[in-house]
Scaffold this motif. Structure first.
Motif, PDB file in Angstrom:
ATOM      1  N   VAL A 146     -10.258  -3.332  -5.352  1.00 13.35           N
ATOM      2  CA  VAL A 146     -10.819  -2.070  -4.831  1.00 13.35           C
ATOM      3  C   VAL A 146     -10.133  -1.679  -6.449  1.00 13.35           C
ATOM      4  CG1 VAL A 146      -8.373  -0.800  -4.343  1.00 13.35           C
ATOM      5  CG2 VAL A 146      -9.407  -2.763  -2.948  1.00 13.35           C
ATOM      6  N   ASP A 147     -11.180  -0.823  -6.562  1.00 11.99           N
ATOM      7  CA  ASP A 147     -10.701  -0.370  -8.335  1.00 11.99           C
ATOM      8  C   ASP A 147     -10.665   0.947  -8.336  1.00 11.99           C
ATOM      9  OD1 ASP A 147     -11.511   0.452 -11.247  1.00 11.99           O
ATOM     10  OD2 ASP A 147     -13.057  -0.665 -11.332  1.00 11.99           O
ATOM     11  N   LEU A 148      -9.344   0.848  -9.048  1.00 13.01           N
ATOM     12  CA  LEU A 148      -8.613   2.484  -8.975  1.00 13.01           C
ATOM     13  C   LEU A 148      -9.293   2.877 -10.173  1.00 13.01           C
ATOM     14  CD1 LEU A 148      -5.328   1.589  -7.263  1.00 13.01           C
ATOM     15  CD2 LEU A 148      -7.423   2.862  -6.321  1.00 13.01           C
ATOM     16  N   GLY A 149      -9.535   2.367 -11.594  1.00 17.62           N
ATOM     17  CA  GLY A 149      -9.463   2.826 -12.454  1.00 17.62           C
ATOM     18  C   GLY A 149      -8.536   2.840 -13.683  1.00 17.62           C
ATOM     19  N   PRO A 150      -8.819   3.553 -14.919  1.00 18.08           N
ATOM     20  CA  PRO A 150      -8.209   2.885 -15.950  1.00 18.08           C
ATOM     21  C   PRO A 150      -6.807   4.533 -15.953  1.00 18.08           C
ATOM     22  CG  PRO A 150     -10.223   3.408 -16.952  1.00 18.08           C
ATOM     23  CD  PRO A 150      -9.895   3.141 -15.829  1.00 18.08           C
ATOM     24  N   ASP A 151      -6.872   4.751 -14.747  1.00 18.82           N
ATOM     25  CA  ASP A 151      -5.920   6.203 -15.272  1.00 18.82           C
ATOM     26  C   ASP A 151      -5.741   6.209 -14.222  1.00 18.82           C
ATOM     27  OD1 ASP A 151      -7.158   7.462 -18.070  1.00 18.82           O
ATOM     28  OD2 ASP A 151      -8.920   8.638 -16.588  1.00 18.82           O
ATOM     29  N   ALA A 152      -5.862   5.513 -13.070  1.00 18.50           N
ATOM     30  CA  ALA A 152      -4.482   5.710 -11.990  1.00 18.50           C
ATOM     31  C   ALA A 152      -2.650   5.376 -12.065  1.00 18.50           C
ATOM     32  CB  ALA A 152      -4.864   4.275 -10.946  1.00 18.50           C
ATOM     33  N   SER A 153      -2.456   6.299 -11.084  1.00 22.59           N
ATOM     34  CA  SER A 153      -1.049   6.553 -11.532  1.00 22.59           C
ATOM     35  C   SER A 153      -0.231   5.931 -10.447  1.00 22.59           C
ATOM     36  CB  SER A 153      -0.420   8.224 -10.889  1.00 22.59           C
ATOM     37  OG  SER A 153      -0.961   8.304  -9.804  1.00 22.59           O
ATOM     38  N   PRO A 154       0.881   4.900 -11.270  1.00 18.13           N
ATOM     39  CA  PRO A 154       1.553   4.084 -10.918  1.00 18.13           C
ATOM     40  C   PRO A 154       1.894   4.570  -8.998  1.00 18.13           C
ATOM     41  CG  PRO A 154       2.533   5.184 -12.697  1.00 18.13           C
ATOM     42  CD  PRO A 154       1.917   5.683 -12.179  1.00 18.13           C
ATOM     43  N   ASP A 155       2.117   5.621  -8.510  1.00 17.94           N
ATOM     44  CA  ASP A 155       2.193   6.464  -7.305  1.00 17.94           C
ATOM     45  C   ASP A 155       0.784   5.782  -6.715  1.00 17.94           C
ATOM     46  OD1 ASP A 155       4.165   7.371  -7.603  1.00 17.94           O
ATOM     47  OD2 ASP A 155       4.477   9.325  -7.546  1.00 17.94           O
ATOM     48  N   GLN A 156      -0.656   5.805  -7.225  1.00 17.55           N
ATOM     49  CA  GLN A 156      -1.720   5.403  -6.339  1.00 17.55           C
ATOM     50  C   GLN A 156      -1.978   4.282  -6.240  1.00 17.55           C
ATOM     51  OE1 GLN A 156      -4.506   7.598  -9.365  1.00 17.55           O
ATOM     52  NE2 GLN A 156      -5.981   7.040  -7.804  1.00 17.55           N
ATOM     53  N   ILE A 157      -2.032   3.350  -7.060  1.00 16.97           N
ATOM     54  CA  ILE A 157      -1.436   1.643  -7.382  1.00 16.97           C
ATOM     55  C   ILE A 157      -0.337   1.403  -5.723  1.00 16.97           C
ATOM     56  CG2 ILE A 157      -1.290  -0.024  -7.943  1.00 16.97           C
ATOM     57  CD1 ILE A 157      -1.639   1.125 -10.934  1.00 16.97           C
ATOM     58  N   GLY A 158       0.701   2.384  -6.115  1.00 20.66           N
ATOM     59  CA  GLY A 158       1.649   1.422  -5.038  1.00 20.66           C
ATOM     60  C   GLY A 158       1.075   1.596  -3.753  1.00 20.66           C
ATOM     61  N   GLU A 159       0.442   2.966  -3.507  1.00 22.42           N
ATOM     62  CA  GLU A 159       0.784   3.359  -2.034  1.00 22.42           C
ATOM     63  C   GLU A 159      -1.224   1.944  -1.177  1.00 22.42           C
ATOM     64  OE1 GLU A 159      -0.351   7.821  -2.674  1.00 22.42           O
ATOM     65  OE2 GLU A 159       1.909   8.138  -2.815  1.00 22.42           O
ATOM     66  N   THR A 160      -2.083   2.300  -2.626  1.00 15.34           N
ATOM     67  CA  THR A 160      -2.583   0.980  -2.113  1.00 15.34           C
ATOM     68  C   THR A 160      -1.809   0.234  -1.935  1.00 15.34           C
ATOM     69  OG1 THR A 160      -4.265   2.439  -3.854  1.00 15.34           O
ATOM     70  CG2 THR A 160      -5.152   0.102  -3.486  1.00 15.34           C
ATOM     71  N   LEU A 161      -1.477  -0.501  -1.921  1.00 21.75           N
ATOM     72  CA  LEU A 161      -0.770  -1.981  -2.493  1.00 21.75           C
ATOM     73  C   LEU A 161      -0.360  -1.629  -0.895  1.00 21.75           C
ATOM     74  CD1 LEU A 161       0.761  -3.177  -5.559  1.00 21.75           C
ATOM     75  CD2 LEU A 161      -1.321  -4.043  -4.504  1.00 21.75           C
ATOM     76  N   SER A 162       0.642  -0.595  -0.584  1.00 22.56           N
ATOM     77  CA  SER A 162       1.523  -0.407   0.701  1.00 22.56           C
ATOM     78  C   SER A 162       0.380  -0.718   2.247  1.00 22.56           C
ATOM     79  CB  SER A 162       2.066  -0.073   0.359  1.00 22.56           C
ATOM     80  OG  SER A 162       3.029   1.065  -0.302  1.00 22.56           O
ATOM     81  N   ARG A 163      -0.855  -0.043   1.767  1.00 25.01           N
ATOM     82  CA  ARG A 163      -1.840   0.032   2.352  1.00 25.01           C
ATOM     83  C   ARG A 163      -2.385  -1.358   3.492  1.00 25.01           C
ATOM     84  NH1 ARG A 163      -7.764   1.327   2.147  1.00 25.01           N
ATOM     85  NH2 ARG A 163      -7.275   1.447  -0.408  1.00 25.01           N
ATOM     86  N   LEU A 164      -2.411  -1.880   2.212  1.00 23.82           N
ATOM     87  CA  LEU A 164      -4.044  -3.007   2.493  1.00 23.82           C
ATOM     88  C   LEU A 164      -2.862  -4.333   2.470  1.00 23.82           C
ATOM     89  CD1 LEU A 164      -5.504  -3.399  -1.712  1.00 23.82           C
ATOM     90  CD2 LEU A 164      -6.707  -3.358   0.826  1.00 23.82           C
ATOM     91  N   SER A 165      -1.361  -4.019   2.539  1.00 25.20           N
ATOM     92  CA  SER A 165       0.046  -4.686   2.839  1.00 25.20           C
ATOM     93  C   SER A 165       0.236  -4.963   4.687  1.00 25.20           C
ATOM     94  CB  SER A 165       1.172  -4.549   2.307  1.00 25.20           C
ATOM     95  OG  SER A 165       1.260  -5.364   0.829  1.00 25.20           O
ATOM     96  N   ALA A 166      -1.033  -3.746   4.918  1.00 22.16           N
ATOM     97  CA  ALA A 166       0.227  -3.237   6.200  1.00 22.16           C
ATOM     98  C   ALA A 166      -1.388  -3.237   6.707  1.00 22.16           C
ATOM     99  CB  ALA A 166       0.546  -1.891   6.484  1.00 22.16           C
ATOM    100  N   ASP A 167      -2.864  -3.607   6.648  1.00 25.18           N
ATOM    101  CA  ASP A 167      -3.862  -4.247   6.472  1.00 25.18           C
ATOM    102  C   ASP A 167      -3.932  -5.616   7.545  1.00 25.18           C
ATOM    103  OD1 ASP A 167      -7.029  -4.041   7.284  1.00 25.18           O
ATOM    104  OD2 ASP A 167      -7.439  -3.162   5.744  1.00 25.18           O
ATOM    105  N   PRO A 168      -4.174  -5.318   9.223  1.00 22.55           N
ATOM    106  CA  PRO A 168      -4.161  -7.019   9.529  1.00 22.55           C
ATOM    107  C   PRO A 168      -5.452  -7.806   9.320  1.00 22.55           C
ATOM    108  CG  PRO A 168      -4.586  -4.865  11.160  1.00 22.55           C
ATOM    109  CD  PRO A 168      -4.439  -4.599   9.776  1.00 22.55           C
TER     110      PRO A 168
END
Ligand code: NAP
Length: 275
Positions: free
Chosen positions: A61-83
């Protein structure tokens, strides 16, 4: 002097990971990337290729070098919840202002196959089941594979990062080694490292550990990966000089690195089979 070959061991661990992956639903590893760093992207591609080889799905899941901490955190939370996702890791480096340790709190510890969530390190320190960072686990796997006795022996770890040095110190303590952790403020490093029966270098400085740092017959594990001018890699240990003193030594490349990737896969297969 014995060379501790990581490639052979990695192949055996990948075979185990493949067998464990085949025993249940197909495991899926998600790797979140937010960098343009070529070495890091190369590493992620090598994980994806190795995963495919053992029947583990891998989503980068490549968010690119300009991703914000919020974007990264939200992505991790979404994937953590994905069964459908069983293993989840956050690749470093991250964009300026993003802290890997802060963000890794969003990784479900049951999916934390690279032991990045501080909760995983805390559980490890407390002697509770947890995924250890794959690199720290790889050092232990190499020592076990080559039947290096740890109980009652003196281990010195050079480097105290949360990804290698600290978790490794806990793993060695659990195995009843007497552990010393050295770092950049350690005075007279050689006088400390020369006491080691088992010496681990995890610093990131080419050639830091020379013959004077090593006791005759010691087992030396080189975690360091430092780029060379010709596009290759070299370790923290001066291989040539230390090979005349040590009893056993890992090469770079071909030592800890391949075992690390193989263990990430085995951790993912295990995460998929957790009750
Ligand atoms: P890091 O976060 O930069 O930590 C380096 C550690 O080395 C720090 O604790 C630092 O001390 C210590 N240090 C720096 N200079 C020193 C010196 N002159 N004498 C003694 N200690 C010194 O690095 P890391 O992420 O742990 O990685 C360490 C190395 O392992 C790097 O080369 C990295 O590329 C490699 N690595 C390899 C793998 C693999 O799979 N093979 C995986 C991960 C990392 P302070 O705490 O005092 O600053």
């Amino acid at each position: 002097m014995k060379t501790l070959n990581g490639r052979e061991l990695a192949a055996a661990i990948r075979a185990q990971a493949g067998a464990e992956a085949a025993a249940g639903p197909q495991p899926r590893l998600a790797v979140v990337v937010a960098t343009a760093d070529e070495a890091s992207l190369w590493y992620v591609r090598s994980i994806a290729k190795a995963a495919a080889g053992v029947g583990i799905a891998c989503d980068v899941v490549d968010l690119g070098p300009d991703a914000s901490p919020d974007q990264i955190g939200e992505t991790l939370s979404r994937l953590s919840a994905d069964p459908n996702v069983h293993g989840l890791m956050l690749q470093t480096p991250l964009p300026a202002g993003a802290s890997a340790q802060e963000l890794a709190i969003a990784i479900d510890p049951r999916k934390d196959v690279d032991g990045a969530n501080p909760l995983s390190l805390g559980r490890l320190a407390a002697g509770l089941p947890a995924f250890a960072p794959a690199t720290a686990a790889a050092v232990l796997a190499l020592l076990d594979h080559y039947e290096v006795e740890l109980r009652g022996r003196r281990a010195v770890v050079v480097g105290r990062s949360t990804v290698v040095g600290k978790p490794l110190a806990h793993l060695l303590l659990d195995r009843h080694a007497t552990v010393t952790v050295a770092h950049s403020r350690t005075r007279d490093l050689a006088s400390v490292t020369v006491t080691a029966d088992v010496l681990v270098a995890a610093v990131g400085r080419a050639g830091l550990i020379g013959a004077d740092h090593v006791a005759p017959g010691a087992v030396v594990i080189d975690v360091g990966t430092n780029p060379t001018d010709d596009g290759g890699l070299t370790g923290d240990v001066d291989f040539e000089a230390v090979s005349h003193v040590a009893g056993a030594l890992t090469p770079v490349p071909g030592g800890v690195g391949p075992v690390t990737t193989a263990l990430l896969l085995r951790h993912t297969a295990r995460a998929a089979n957790l009750p």
